[in-house]
Scaffold this active site. Structure first.
Site, PDB file in Angstrom:
ATOM      1  N   THR A 157      14.698  84.486 -19.031  1.00  0.00           N
ATOM      2  CA  THR A 157      15.034  84.486 -20.467  1.00  0.00           C
ATOM      3  C   THR A 157      13.778  84.424 -21.324  1.00  0.00           C
ATOM      4  O   THR A 157      13.752  84.935 -22.443  1.00  0.00           O
ATOM      5  CB  THR A 157      15.967  83.297 -20.766  1.00  0.00           C
ATOM      6  OG1 THR A 157      17.211  83.564 -20.125  1.00  0.00           O
ATOM      7  CG2 THR A 157      16.211  83.100 -22.241  1.00  0.00           C
ATOM      8  N   ASP A 169      17.774  79.901 -14.338  1.00  0.00           N
ATOM      9  CA  ASP A 169      18.965  79.732 -13.483  1.00  0.00           C
ATOM     10  C   ASP A 169      18.618  79.287 -12.068  1.00  0.00           C
ATOM     11  O   ASP A 169      19.325  78.470 -11.478  1.00  0.00           O
ATOM     12  CB  ASP A 169      19.771  81.038 -13.426  1.00  0.00           C
ATOM     13  CG  ASP A 169      20.618  81.249 -14.681  1.00  0.00           C
ATOM     14  OD1 ASP A 169      20.625  80.348 -15.539  1.00  0.00           O
ATOM     15  OD2 ASP A 169      21.258  82.307 -14.788  1.00  0.00           O
TER      16      ASP A 169
HETATM   17  C1  SIN Z   1      17.348  81.899 -18.046  1.00  0.00           C
HETATM   18  O1  SIN Z   1      16.208  82.230 -17.796  1.00  0.00           O
HETATM   19  O2  SIN Z   1      17.593  80.908 -18.807  1.00  0.00           O
HETATM   20  C2  SIN Z   1      18.572  82.587 -17.523  1.00  0.00           C
HETATM   21  C3  SIN Z   1      18.305  83.894 -16.876  1.00  0.00           C
HETATM   22  C4  SIN Z   1      17.441  83.778 -15.684  1.00  0.00           C
HETATM   23  O3  SIN Z   1      17.530  82.778 -14.961  1.00  0.00           O
HETATM   24  O4  SIN Z   1      16.677  84.721 -15.437  1.00  0.00           O
END
Ligand code: SIN
Length: 327
Positions: A12, A92
Site C-alpha cells: 500500500t 498484509d
Molecule cells: C497493505 O499494504 O496495507 C495492504 C496490501 C499489501 O499488503 O500489499
C-alpha cells in the site's frame, strides 16, 4: 553519512487509488524512487540508494519471493559500503516476511521493514513518514543486532513478534503481550527492550539458504470442524500447522486423525492457537503420542515460516521442538 539501501517490494505504501481517498486502490503501483522524492528531508539522514526488487501486493509473497528477497538482502548487507537495509512491503503479510528475514539474514547490521495503511495517493498518506523513520532507524548504532525490525507509526517492533491487529486503522500493529522494542520521535530512536530469541547472524538458517522450501499448510480448527481436511492436506504437504482453539486444542476426531496421518504418512504437526495472545505448550491430553510440536508464542502463520525452514535441517521431532523453543 551512512549508506542505507531501500529495497522495495510494493504494498500500500506504493499503492494508488482515487486521488485523496484512503480506500479502493491497487497496492504496488508506484516506484520507491517516487516515494523517496516526496520526502526531501530524508537526504539529511543518510546516503540512500534504492532497489526496486518487485512491486506487488504483499499477498503475492510466497516461498519463492521470500528466498529471492533474503538472498538479495544478504548480498547487499555483506558489502562494506552498506550500513543498513530498509525494506518497503505491504502490511498484509509483513509479519511473515519479517520473521522469515529475521531467521535468514546473516548480519547484525540493521534491517528495518516498513509499509503503510493508506495508499500514496491518499490525503495524509502514512507511508512517507514511516519510510523516513525506518531510514532513520536503520542509521542508528543501537539498531544493530536487534534482529529484523518493523517500523510503523512511531513504534519499533520485533520481526519475530509483530502481528497485524487492525485491518483499517493506521496504527495497525502490535507485538502480542511483549509491548514493542521501542519508540521513535521523528528521527530519534528510543529502544527499551530486546528479544531473547535467536535471530539473524546467530540463526542456523541464515548460514546457507535452501533453494526450495517444503510444503507446509495451516488449518483452522472450529467447533464441529471436519477432520478429513487433515488427511486431505497430508497427501500434498510435509507438515500441517493447526490453529487450534485455546491452548492449540481440537476434538477427539482431530486427535485420532493426527495420529493416523503421523503414523501412516509421517506428517509433522504443530499445535498453534487461533487465540492471538498467550503461549502453546506441549500437552499430553491433546497430544498423547507426542506427534505435535507446540508453537510456543508463534501464531500459525509464523510457526509455518519457522517449520518450513526447520524442515530443511531436520525431521527429528525432538530437534524440531528444540528449534521452536529457541527461535
Ligand atoms: C497493505 O499494504 O496495507 C495492504 C496490501 C499489501 O499488503 O500489499
Amino acid at each position: 553519512m551512512k549508506h542505507i539501501v531501500v529495497v522495495a517490494t510494493g504494498g500500500t505504501i506504493a499503492g494508488i487509488g482515487e486521488k485523496g481517498k484512503t480506500v479502493v486502490y491497487h497496492a504496488g503501483e508506484i516506484r520507491v524512487a517516487e516515494i523517496l522524492s516526496s520526502i526531501p528531508s530524508v537526504q539529511h539522514l543518510a546516503h540512500i540508494t534504492e532497489e526496486q526488487l518487485m512491486n506487488v501486493d504483499s499477498n503475492e509473497m510466497n516461498e519463492e519471493n521470500w528466498l529471492f528477497l533474503a538472498n538479495r538482502i544478504n548480498e547487499l548487507i555483506q558489502r562494506d559500503d552498506v550500513d543498513g537495509i530498509v525494506v518497503t512491503h505491504g502490511t498484509d503479510t509483513i509479519e511473515e516476511t519479517a520473521y522469515f528475514l529475521n531467521l535468514t539474514i546473516h548480519s547484525d547490521k540493521p534491517v528495518v521493514m516498513t509499509g503503510a495503511m493508506r495508499p500514496a495517493s491518499a490525503t495524509s498518506a502514512d507511508g512517507p513518514y514511516n519510510l523516513y523513520q525506518a531510514i532513520a532507524l536503520a542509521t542508528c548504532d543501537d539498531a544493530r543486532n536487534q534482529g529484523v525490525m518493523v517500523l510503523f507509526s512511531n513504534t519499533i517492533y520485533s520481526g519475530r513478534d509483530i502481528q497485524k491487529v487492525n485491518n483499517y486503522k493506521i496504527d495497525a500493529f502490535d507485538q502480542k503481550s511483549f509491548g514493542c522494542l521501542g519508540y521513535m520521535q521523528d528521527e530519534k530512536v528510543y529502544f527499551f527492550s530486546k528479544t531473547f530469541k535467536t535471530h539473524t547472524h546467530d540463526s542456523i538458517f541464515s548460514e546457507h539458504l535452501p533453494e526450495k522450501l517444503p510444503r507446509v499448510a495451516i488449518v483452522y480448527y472450529y467447533g464441529g470442524a471436519d477432520a478429513h481436511i487433515l488427511e486431505y492436506l497430508s497427501a500434498s504437504h510435509e507438515a500441517i500447522i493447526i490453529a487450534g482453539s485455546g491452548n492449540g486444542n481440537y476434538s477427539k476426531e482431530w486427535m485420532n486423525m493426527i495420529d493416523h496421518c503421523a503414523n501412516e504418512k509421517g506428517t509433522i504437526f504443530v499445535r498453534a492457537s487461533r487465540v492471538p495472545l498467550g503461549i502453546v505448550f506441549n500437552d499430553h491430553v491433546f497430544d498423547p503420542h507426542e506427534h505435535c510440536i507446540a508453537a510456543n508464542t508463534l501464531s500459525a502463520q509464523k510457526a509455518r515460516i519457522l517449520l518450513s525452514l526447520a524442515l530443511t535441517q531436520t525431521h527429528d521431532i525432538n530437534e524440531l521442538k528444540e528449534i521452536f523453543r529457541q527461535y
